[in-house]
Design a protein around this motif. Structure first.
Motif, mmCIF file in Angstrom:
data_model
loop_
_atom_site.group_PDB
_atom_site.id
_atom_site.type_symbol
_atom_site.label_atom_id
_atom_site.label_comp_id
_atom_site.label_asym_id
_atom_site.label_seq_id
_atom_site.Cartn_x
_atom_site.Cartn_y
_atom_site.Cartn_z
ATOM 1 N N ILE A 174 0.861 -1.183 0.000
ATOM 2 C CA ILE A 174 0.000 0.000 0.000
ATOM 3 C C ILE A 174 0.900 1.236 0.000
ATOM 4 O O ILE A 174 1.840 1.329 0.786
ATOM 5 C CB ILE A 174 -0.919 0.042 1.246
ATOM 6 N N SER B 247 -4.343 -0.641 -3.848
ATOM 7 C CA SER B 247 -4.577 -1.026 -2.449
ATOM 8 C C SER B 247 -4.752 0.189 -1.545
ATOM 9 O O SER B 247 -5.317 0.078 -0.454
ATOM 10 C CB SER B 247 -3.418 -1.883 -1.949
ATOM 11 N N ARG B 248 -4.259 1.343 -1.982
ATOM 12 C CA ARG B 248 -4.456 2.599 -1.239
ATOM 13 C C ARG B 248 -5.820 3.225 -1.558
ATOM 14 O O ARG B 248 -6.557 3.663 -0.669
ATOM 15 C CB ARG B 248 -3.322 3.577 -1.580
#
Length: 266
Positions: free
Chosen positions: A13, A26-27
């Motif tokens: 992330i 993923s962020r």
């Protein structure tokens, strides 16, 4: 009505690791899903290249302190947390001195894959699941992103299947254009079997290659997402022929809404 709970188990992330396709997804994805009125929890490994001071990580004492046995050895589980203020989002980190206190993620400075990546992946997956139980938070959807999360679907379906926190969870596995060159440790199958998993469920781990780990994750998931424009062709073919609900690649403009609808469909 209760909000749908989505657990994100992510390999990378940003801003904790450098920006790439996986770390950006993923962020941004958890934030986008939270903004679409779902409840989220997000986990990643506390790789040694993460600057704890700059990113303001701190240990969560009430969640730490458990020991996980892997290959007959006790490994203390340490949980840390940090906040991405702009997203009003917390990220939990799975840490352990033996497995994560190195300056790199899954390969050393020469690009050589760490010999214990298999145990690190087991520890990470088990650490997330045990922490979720301590949080007393039962996810409706568990979304695993990146090969390092590839054992989590197996553990959810085969070691947590009777656990009230995971019994009803639907598992989604995202396949990225990542991977590893050399197979994981040849003893991985016996290490996983020691967790109480039947031989028939882990035959693929007789050859713990990237392709076979991916196929195992697909077998144990309810839905599969093609997360990169190009992915391993053998894995893509397997996913499409698996009978699992499959979502093709979505561009950066549409993927959050598409994934949100995908969760709802499961």
């Amino acid at each position: 009505m209760e909000k749908t709970k989505v657990l994100f188990i992510s390999q990378e992330i940003t801003p904790y690791l450098s920006e790439n396709e996986m770390s950006l997804s993923s962020r941004n994805l958890p934030q986008g899903i939270q903004e679409r009125n779902k409840e989220i929890r997000t986990f990643m490994p506390r790789f040694g290249s993460i600057n704890e001071r700059r990113n303001q990580l701190h240990e969560v004492i009430r969640l730490s302190g458990m020991n996980l046995i892997i290959n007959d050895t006790d490994h203390p589980l340490i949980i840390k947390v940090a906040s991405i203020q702009a997203a009003r989002m917390q990220v939990y980190f799975i840490d352990n001195e033996d497995y994560f206190q190195r300056k790199f993620t899954t390969v050393d400075e020469d690009g050589t894959e760490f010999a214990d990546n298999d145990e690190r992946a087991i520890f990470f997956a088990r650490g997330v699941l045990e922490t979720i139980k301590k949080l007393r938070w039962a996810p409706d959807i568990v979304h695993c992103q990146g090969w390092f999360t590839g054992l989590a679907p197996l553990l959810i379906k085969k070691t947590m299947n009777d656990d009230p926190f995971f019994a009803k969870s639907k598992v989604v596995y995202s396949i990225f254009n990542d991977g590893f060159t050399n197979p994981l440790d040849k003893e991985l199958k016996s290490k996983v079997k020691a967790l109480g998993i039947a031989e028939k469920d882990i035959k693929l781990l007789e050859d713990p290659s990237f392709e076979n780990l991916s196929k195992l994750a697909i077998n144990m998931s309810d839905g599969v997402i093609k997360a990169s424009p190009e992915i391993n062709p053998e894995v893509e073919k397997y996913a499409k022929e698996s009978g699992k609900v499959f979502l093709d690649f979505q561009d950066s403009e549409s993927y959050i809404d598409a994934f949100n609808a995908f969760y709802d469909s499961l």
